[in-house]
Design a protein around this motif. Structure first.
Motif, PDB file in Angstrom:
ATOM      1  N   HIS A 220      39.377  54.206  54.792  1.00  0.00           N
ATOM      2  CA  HIS A 220      40.341  53.283  54.595  1.00  0.00           C
ATOM      3  C   HIS A 220      39.738  52.032  53.800  1.00  0.00           C
ATOM      4  N   ILE A 221      39.303  52.352  52.519  1.00  0.00           N
ATOM      5  CA  ILE A 221      38.798  51.597  51.680  1.00  0.00           C
ATOM      6  C   ILE A 221      39.487  51.690  50.316  1.00  0.00           C
ATOM      7  N   GLY A 222      39.848  50.648  49.677  1.00  0.00           N
ATOM      8  CA  GLY A 222      40.390  50.777  48.525  1.00  0.00           C
ATOM      9  C   GLY A 222      40.426  49.566  47.637  1.00  0.00           C
ATOM     10  N   GLY A 223      41.020  49.410  46.400  1.00  0.00           N
ATOM     11  CA  GLY A 223      40.837  48.377  45.538  1.00  0.00           C
ATOM     12  C   GLY A 223      41.017  46.897  46.078  1.00  0.00           C
ATOM     13  N   THR A 224      42.085  46.702  47.222  1.00  0.00           N
ATOM     14  CA  THR A 224      42.320  45.670  47.750  1.00  0.00           C
ATOM     15  C   THR A 224      40.795  45.119  48.748  1.00  0.00           C
ATOM     16  N   ASP A 225      40.070  46.349  49.123  1.00  0.00           N
ATOM     17  CA  ASP A 225      38.728  45.786  49.909  1.00  0.00           C
ATOM     18  C   ASP A 225      37.922  45.356  48.966  1.00  0.00           C
ATOM     19  N   PHE A 226      37.842  45.922  47.906  1.00  0.00           N
ATOM     20  CA  PHE A 226      36.570  45.500  46.782  1.00  0.00           C
ATOM     21  C   PHE A 226      37.145  44.197  46.363  1.00  0.00           C
ATOM     22  N   ASP A 227      38.304  43.772  46.235  1.00  0.00           N
ATOM     23  CA  ASP A 227      38.985  42.432  45.877  1.00  0.00           C
ATOM     24  C   ASP A 227      38.290  41.414  46.759  1.00  0.00           C
ATOM     25  N   LYS A 228      38.514  41.997  48.063  1.00  0.00           N
ATOM     26  CA  LYS A 228      37.955  41.163  49.149  1.00  0.00           C
ATOM     27  C   LYS A 228      36.801  40.761  49.341  1.00  0.00           C
ATOM     28  N   GLN A 229      35.799  41.896  49.062  1.00  0.00           N
ATOM     29  CA  GLN A 229      34.409  41.681  49.064  1.00  0.00           C
ATOM     30  C   GLN A 229      33.760  40.709  47.916  1.00  0.00           C
ATOM     31  N   LEU A 230      34.444  40.827  46.735  1.00  0.00           N
ATOM     32  CA  LEU A 230      34.164  39.946  45.515  1.00  0.00           C
ATOM     33  C   LEU A 230      34.504  38.634  45.879  1.00  0.00           C
ATOM     34  N   LYS A 313      37.854  41.852  38.861  1.00  0.00           N
ATOM     35  CA  LYS A 313      37.206  43.201  39.398  1.00  0.00           C
ATOM     36  C   LYS A 313      37.841  44.111  38.069  1.00  0.00           C
ATOM     37  N   ILE A 314      38.939  44.015  37.575  1.00  0.00           N
ATOM     38  CA  ILE A 314      39.114  44.830  36.410  1.00  0.00           C
ATOM     39  C   ILE A 314      38.242  44.828  35.405  1.00  0.00           C
ATOM     40  N   GLN A 315      37.873  43.291  34.802  1.00  0.00           N
ATOM     41  CA  GLN A 315      37.473  42.823  33.516  1.00  0.00           C
ATOM     42  C   GLN A 315      35.983  43.547  33.752  1.00  0.00           C
ATOM     43  N   LEU A 316      35.607  43.506  34.866  1.00  0.00           N
ATOM     44  CA  LEU A 316      33.943  43.855  35.278  1.00  0.00           C
ATOM     45  C   LEU A 316      33.772  45.329  35.022  1.00  0.00           C
ATOM     46  N   THR A 317      34.961  46.125  35.036  1.00  0.00           N
ATOM     47  CA  THR A 317      34.726  47.460  34.377  1.00  0.00           C
ATOM     48  C   THR A 317      34.139  47.845  33.263  1.00  0.00           C
ATOM     49  N   GLU A 318      34.655  46.843  32.360  1.00  0.00           N
ATOM     50  CA  GLU A 318      33.757  46.998  30.916  1.00  0.00           C
ATOM     51  C   GLU A 318      32.823  45.541  30.776  1.00  0.00           C
ATOM     52  N   ALA A 319      33.122  44.456  31.408  1.00  0.00           N
ATOM     53  CA  ALA A 319      32.330  43.424  31.068  1.00  0.00           C
ATOM     54  C   ALA A 319      31.154  43.200  32.115  1.00  0.00           C
ATOM     55  N   GLN A 320      30.109  42.488  31.515  1.00  0.00           N
ATOM     56  CA  GLN A 320      29.011  42.169  32.688  1.00  0.00           C
ATOM     57  C   GLN A 320      29.375  41.188  33.549  1.00  0.00           C
ATOM     58  N   GLU A 343      28.626  44.417  42.497  1.00  0.00           N
ATOM     59  CA  GLU A 343      28.145  45.679  42.851  1.00  0.00           C
ATOM     60  C   GLU A 343      27.353  45.499  44.038  1.00  0.00           C
ATOM     61  N   SER A 344      26.888  44.425  44.248  1.00  0.00           N
ATOM     62  CA  SER A 344      26.015  43.970  45.400  1.00  0.00           C
ATOM     63  C   SER A 344      26.926  43.959  46.730  1.00  0.00           C
ATOM     64  N   ALA A 345      28.199  43.002  46.305  1.00  0.00           N
ATOM     65  CA  ALA A 345      29.202  42.811  47.313  1.00  0.00           C
ATOM     66  C   ALA A 345      29.822  44.186  48.118  1.00  0.00           C
ATOM     67  N   ILE A 346      30.192  45.193  47.114  1.00  0.00           N
ATOM     68  CA  ILE A 346      30.584  46.259  47.443  1.00  0.00           C
ATOM     69  C   ILE A 346      29.794  47.465  47.928  1.00  0.00           C
ATOM     70  N   ASP A 347      28.322  47.473  47.872  1.00  0.00           N
ATOM     71  CA  ASP A 347      27.691  48.252  48.252  1.00  0.00           C
ATOM     72  C   ASP A 347      27.870  48.782  49.515  1.00  0.00           C
ATOM     73  N   PRO A 348      28.013  48.166  50.484  1.00  0.00           N
ATOM     74  CA  PRO A 348      28.324  48.624  51.848  1.00  0.00           C
ATOM     75  C   PRO A 348      29.408  49.735  52.002  1.00  0.00           C
ATOM     76  N   LEU A 349      30.511  49.187  51.268  1.00  0.00           N
ATOM     77  CA  LEU A 349      31.805  50.054  51.247  1.00  0.00           C
ATOM     78  C   LEU A 349      31.482  51.247  50.113  1.00  0.00           C
ATOM     79  N   LEU A 350      30.695  51.335  49.427  1.00  0.00           N
ATOM     80  CA  LEU A 350      30.454  52.557  48.499  1.00  0.00           C
ATOM     81  C   LEU A 350      29.621  53.558  49.351  1.00  0.00           C
ATOM     82  N   ALA A 351      28.744  53.014  50.259  1.00  0.00           N
ATOM     83  CA  ALA A 351      27.861  53.969  51.233  1.00  0.00           C
ATOM     84  C   ALA A 351      28.878  54.853  52.049  1.00  0.00           C
TER      85      ALA A 351
END
Length: 421
Positions: A220-230, A313-320, A343-351
């Motif tokens: 149960h991890i998706g885009g809204t969870d990545f948004d939340k961590q950012l 989040k969307i722009q960081l797909t291309e931009a730094q 990337e640091s914020a979502i690392d636990p989710l990626l694990a």
């Protein structure tokens, strides 16, 4: 299989962030245009207070951002499997059951699809995540039953389900000229779903494909969870997240958590929340963050801020990095959000995502070197760290990108044709 006539049934991919409707017709694109010629309808409802009507999709977001008075509702799919689904919410001054809210949106999908198809649809294959709810089979079944009940209430007589990653697999299979062992990686707004499927041109027309599905899994991890961590790591510290009380304890985080989560933003505006915040202000060491939080609540700017985070989040797909001006809250206030921070914020989710893929391969008894292809689909599958994270596990696999918003809807349409003719 007879292919000369259009299918009787449609497939609906009701997504956390975007939704599509597929209808299988010979020689015609499967996905039906739902808004301004586009195949996606953002899963958003805005209840316009001035005109006392619901508005959907991009128009809903536009009216909200233009400053119309009203109530914005997003991530509606997240209600399925949550305790909220059994409750009401206040809409235009009256109580509306959350189930009816789902019915409004899915009913709008049906209406638009029928209008553009020039015919009615009584039968549907609905997509569903592998798990609506992690590690709770009864709650998961209840979520599916609720969705079926909503679909019948809006006029579908025959309702069935297919796992979303399996639907994406069938869409990919329609392009193949040889057999492949494929890992489908579907990263949506609310869930990450995985399927290991044997696909080939010879298998396409077989109705029962159970033996070709080697394993399914998800988390149960998706885009809204990545948004939340950012949001929590990059933006909420400006609003008091992580502040110290005079007792040296950290400021309670529930308001920040709710602000960083789409379907709980409105709860922050309640009188109870504001009173709790006001009493907390006396006990905080540095009041700058909490005062900005008051301004944000006063302006009801939570959804606006969440959209800025999502856009980052969307722009960081291309931009730094992305510079986010916050003058709306305080003149001169801004924040710089970097891909490294994200990337640091979502690392636990990626694990956890990697853990789910490993478990899936273990269940199937398949070695990492045996997977031919990783097929990425879903709106959040383009995040570079996520792709690299999964790809590094499967050294021999080629990487294929599906239509990130359309693969599931197309696959559900293929399935609807098989089941209903």
């Amino acid at each position: 299989m007879e292919n000369s006539a259009p299918a009787r049934a449609c497939g609906i991919d009701f997504g956390t962030s975007n939704s599509t409707v597929g209808w299988h017709r010979p020689g015609v694109d499967t996905l039906i245009a739902l808004e301004d010629g586009k195949i996606t309808l953002p899963s958003v409802v805005f209840f316009n207070l001035e005109e006392r009507r619901p508005v959907y999709g991009r128009l809903a977001l536009h009216e909200y951002l233009e400053g119309y008075e009203g109530r914005l509702m997003r991530s509606l799919k997240s209600l399925l499997g949550s305790k909220l689904i059994k409750h009401d919410t206040s809409v235009l001054g009256t109580a509306m059951p959350f189930k009816d809210l789902l019915g409004l949106f899915i009913g709008e999908l049906k209406k638009r699809a029928e209008h553009n198809a020039g015919r009615a649809f009584d039968q549907v294959v609905l997509g569903r995540p592998v798990h609506f709810v992690d590690d709770d089979q009864a709650a998961d079944q209840e979520a599916e039953d609720t969705l079926a009940e909503v679909a019948r209430k809006i006029g579908f007589t025959d309702v069935s389900f297919q796992y979303e990653p399996i639907a994406a697999a069938f869409d990919y299979e329609s392009t193949l000229n040889r057999e492949e062992l494929v890992l489908i990686v579907d990263i949506g707004g609310g869930t990450s779903d995985f399927s290991l499927v044997r696909l080939s041109p010879q298998r396409r027309d077989i109705a029962e494909r159970h033996d070709d599905i080697l394993a399914t899994g998800g988390v149960h991890i998706g885009g809204t969870d990545f948004d939340k961590q950012l949001s929590l790591q990059g933006v909420m510290p400006l609003f008091g997240y992580g502040s110290r009380m005079k007792s040296q304890a950290f400021m309670p985080t529930s308001l920040h958590m709710n602000l960083a989560t789409w379907h709980t933003i409105n709860s922050v505006y309640s009188q109870k929340s504001q009173l709790a915040l006001a009493s907390m202000r006396y006990d905080i060491q540095d009041t700058d963050g909490i005062d900005r939080l008051f301004k944000l609540i006063e302006q009801r700017a939570g959804h606006w801020l969440a959209m800025e985070v999502e856009e980052t989040k969307i722009q960081l797909t291309e931009a730094q990095s992305r510079h986010v001006p916050l003058d709306r809250i305080q003149p001169g206030l801004s924040v710089e959000l970097s891909r490294a921070l994200f990337e640091s914020a979502i690392d636990p989710l990626l694990a956890r995502v990697r853990g789910s893929v490993s478990q899936l391969l273990g269940t199937a008894g398949v070695g990492v070197e045996q997977v031919d292809t990783v097929f990425f689909t879903g709106g959040s599958s383009g995040i570079p760290a996520l792709r690299q994270s999964v790809a590094a596990m499967l050294p021999n696999a080629q990487h294929v990108e599906g239509n990130i918003f359309g693969s599931i809807g197309s696959g559900l349409a293929i399935e609807a044709r098989k089941r209903y003719g």
